[in-house]
Design an enzyme around this catalytic site. Sequence first.
Site, PDB file in Angstrom:
ATOM      1  N   SER A   1      -4.624   5.843   9.855  1.00  9.63           N
ATOM      2  CA  SER A   1      -5.666   6.124   8.881  1.00  9.63           C
ATOM      3  C   SER A   1      -6.933   5.399   9.265  1.00  9.63           C
ATOM      4  CB  SER A   1      -5.235   5.671   7.495  1.00  9.63           C
ATOM      5  OG  SER A   1      -4.512   6.689   6.888  1.00  9.63           O
TER       6      SER A   1
ATOM      7  N   HIS B   1      -9.362   5.147   1.414  1.00 12.99           N
ATOM      8  CA  HIS B   1      -8.100   4.538   0.969  1.00 12.99           C
ATOM      9  C   HIS B   1      -7.775   3.267   1.741  1.00 12.99           C
ATOM     10  CE1 HIS B   1      -5.801   6.976   4.093  1.00 12.99           C
ATOM     11  NE2 HIS B   1      -5.035   5.917   4.076  1.00 12.99           N
TER      12      HIS B   1
ATOM     13  N   ASP C   1     -12.524  11.176   2.587  1.00 15.18           N
ATOM     14  CA  ASP C   1     -11.799   9.891   2.605  1.00 15.18           C
ATOM     15  C   ASP C   1     -12.434   8.919   3.614  1.00 15.18           C
ATOM     16  OD1 ASP C   1      -9.968   7.869   2.401  1.00 15.18           O
ATOM     17  OD2 ASP C   1      -8.199   9.135   2.599  1.00 15.18           O
TER      18      ASP C   1
HETATM   19  N1  ARG Z   1      -1.099  10.064   2.798  1.00 18.04           N
HETATM   20  C1  ARG Z   1      -2.100   9.167   3.317  1.00 18.04           C
HETATM   21  C2  ARG Z   1      -1.381   7.973   3.931  1.00 18.04           C
HETATM   22  O1  ARG Z   1      -0.269   8.047   4.205  1.00 18.04           O
HETATM   23  C3  ARG Z   1      -3.112   8.797   2.298  1.00 18.04           C
HETATM   24  C4  ARG Z   1      -2.646   7.933   1.165  1.00 18.04           C
HETATM   25  C5  ARG Z   1      -3.700   7.549   0.163  1.00 18.04           C
HETATM   26  N2  ARG Z   1      -4.073   8.645  -0.725  1.00 18.04           N
HETATM   27  C6  ARG Z   1      -3.437   8.974  -1.889  1.00 18.04           C
HETATM   28  N3  ARG Z   1      -3.863   9.987  -2.584  1.00 18.04           N
HETATM   29  N4  ARG Z   1      -2.394   8.312  -2.325  1.00 18.04           N
HETATM   30  O2  ARG Z   1      -1.527   6.826   3.766  1.00 18.04           O
HETATM   31  N1  GLU Z   2      -2.583   8.035   5.407  1.00 18.67           N
HETATM   32  C1  GLU Z   2      -1.870   7.418   6.478  1.00 18.67           C
HETATM   33  C2  GLU Z   2      -2.330   5.994   6.736  1.00 18.67           C
HETATM   34  O1  GLU Z   2      -2.731   5.332   5.811  1.00 18.67           O
HETATM   35  C3  GLU Z   2      -1.925   8.292   7.663  1.00 18.67           C
HETATM   36  C4  GLU Z   2      -1.030   9.422   7.410  1.00 18.67           C
HETATM   37  C5  GLU Z   2       0.139   9.422   8.330  1.00 18.67           C
HETATM   38  O2  GLU Z   2      -0.060  10.002   9.410  1.00 18.67           O
HETATM   39  O3  GLU Z   2       1.179   8.852   8.011  1.00 18.67           O
HETATM   40  O4  GLU Z   2      -2.214   5.455   7.797  1.00 18.67           O
END
Ligand code: ARG
Ligand code: GLU
Length: 677
Positions: free
Chosen positions: A613, A85, A207
Amino acid sequence: MIKKTLLVSLLTLAVGFTAMADKGMWLPSLISSRMKDMRSKGFRLTSEDIYSINKASLKDAVVLFDGGCTGEIVSPEGLLLTNHHCGYDAIQSLSAVEHDYLTDGFWAMSRGEELPCKGLQVAILVRMEEVTDRLAAGEKAEAIIAAAEAEGTGYSAAIEQMYYGNQQFLFVYKVFRDVRLVGTPPSSIGKFGGDTDNWIWPRHTGDFSVFRIYSSPDNEPAAYSPQNVPYRPARHFEISTAGVREGDFTMIYGFPGNTQEYITSDAVDYIADVADPVCIALRTERLDIIRAAQQSDAKVRIQYAAKHASIANAWKKWQGEVLGIKRLGTADKKRAYEQRFAAENPDKAFLLDSLHAAYLRNTTPYYTRTLFIETLRAIELPQIVRFAMTAKDKERAAAVADNFYKNYDASIDRAIARRMVAEFLRLAPEGTVPEALSQLIARHGGAEAYVDYLYDHSRFTSPEGFSTDTATDDAAAELIGAMAPLYDLSARYAYRNLSNVPDIERWYRPYVKALMEWDTDRAFFPDANLTLRVAYGKVAGYDYADGVYHRPQTSLEGIIEKDNPEIYDYDIPQSLRDIYASKQYGRWGVEIDGRRTVPACFIATNHTTGGNSGSPVIDGRGRLIGINFDRTWLSTMSDVEFDEEICRNIAVDIRYVLFTIDRVGGAGYLLDEMTLR
Ligand code: ARG
Ligand code: GLU
């Protein structure tokens, strides 16, 4: 009785705030102060191994990736791992109908096949240094920065505030601009589970994506050139294939973006009672509209996939945050803490009053900005017209427009606009709706009638109507003019958080300083601000619900259980099904819960946030065991209050990464340049 309750709550407070074990995001240059604790938990190296300016250290292998994620170097030839991502934009930009790398994945089979990524850059920290005293002595920040940037090729420097400006640190980075895509799994692995599984444990997402940093032949940062060669880093991560066990030490080295550890109860109330609930409700409306359109039209599903993902990401996070703050009683605990501070520091109690008054002055404009962003500014039509009005370079504008219309559906935007205009009018605090906007809407007979008029008359609803020459005469121009005071306000209040509005922040400076002098048992760490940090903890499951314990490791078994060709987000590649059917896991097969399988993801107690991330998750010997990519949604209040009992970061197990490169991608040759232990 009252006294007793107070005592009990003070005791809980003391426990909550001091026995904090795994909480904290520490500055690497000061990590020696944590060494005792880290070593007692299983860390085997020294602070100099983490950060040193005299020799190569792990910091030389950590990068700020694309300005908002983290990545790690895993070979002497600049091979880089981050999340799928995080690489998404680069992968999407390189994709076309004939070669859709998002859908099919991509693997360079030689250096020559690695794909340059326009605009993608990574930054490696050269050094960090406290400059509080130099600034206090009258040196100019610009001069310090300029001098640092003159030290080397591709250097970029910044001064960042810690503890609301009580300390200032200079950060000097080396910025590399030739970064190439080496490989990515298909989205069916890299984004497996999609938005449904996002923020969720148990998780089964692979990921990750693979890039390589290129430099000039003399190993310095350089713009893209075919003459560039793989960058030779001072240090790269060794990889442990030994696997993780519950209780193992883990450390995360990366760039967390934003936490608010020291805010007062007023600010917590604002987050949990005002901002989050309103933003959640508004996004629910937008998501409902988008989802309905996606369900009835396959083209729209693809067009709006990325938008849906980005709207849903924070939407889900905020829900967890509110829940967590309420459950922990964070605001009440803070109120008690503030009372104690005031009682024990009568000469400084005015700081809390001043903070309170500052919130009263600034909350309405800040809230209005948030509301504007989540309603009127979430409507795409005026945004693209406004872009056309101000675009200087016509050719570039046409390219941006191309990209925009590829993923734009005017009927969805109209439906969103109908709701969002009405919601802004309903929710806007008294006196914040610009006069011109009220008049414009009233003249057309209300929000919905006005929006219909707008979409019936604007030329910019389709790509054919886009032009940088006609934007100022378009029907949307009047709306843009009427929103001018809101754009203005939004620019004036563009701070990371309400608490960073200067009129508030200036009171945090003495308040946090006073806290540090008073609450000497508390382990203070500076809030995350996208500078390099160390967080450490252990691999651990947690009690998810009454009678339900979530174990810390998932495997291919769970991927196969979720696999469903009928559901887009759970439709794994056939090659993975075949590997599972034949059980030909090769060196990647391990025993988990009595079954021979392949590990997928694991959770740990590291204190992380957005920006972490892609961060390396490393073991006690500094070896890479995973790549961080998420938290559980029940953890997200850790941006305000970390709860070791329940807060878990989610990582993809490095063995799943290697397995996927090797067995699914057929690019096992890449493992030869890594250092596997
Ligand atoms: N929750 C993760 C973050 O905060 C991953 C986001 C990307 N993945 C998704 N399915 N939207 O960024
Ligand atoms: N998915 C998150 C990022 O893109 C990390 C998740 C979080 O700890 O907020 O940095």
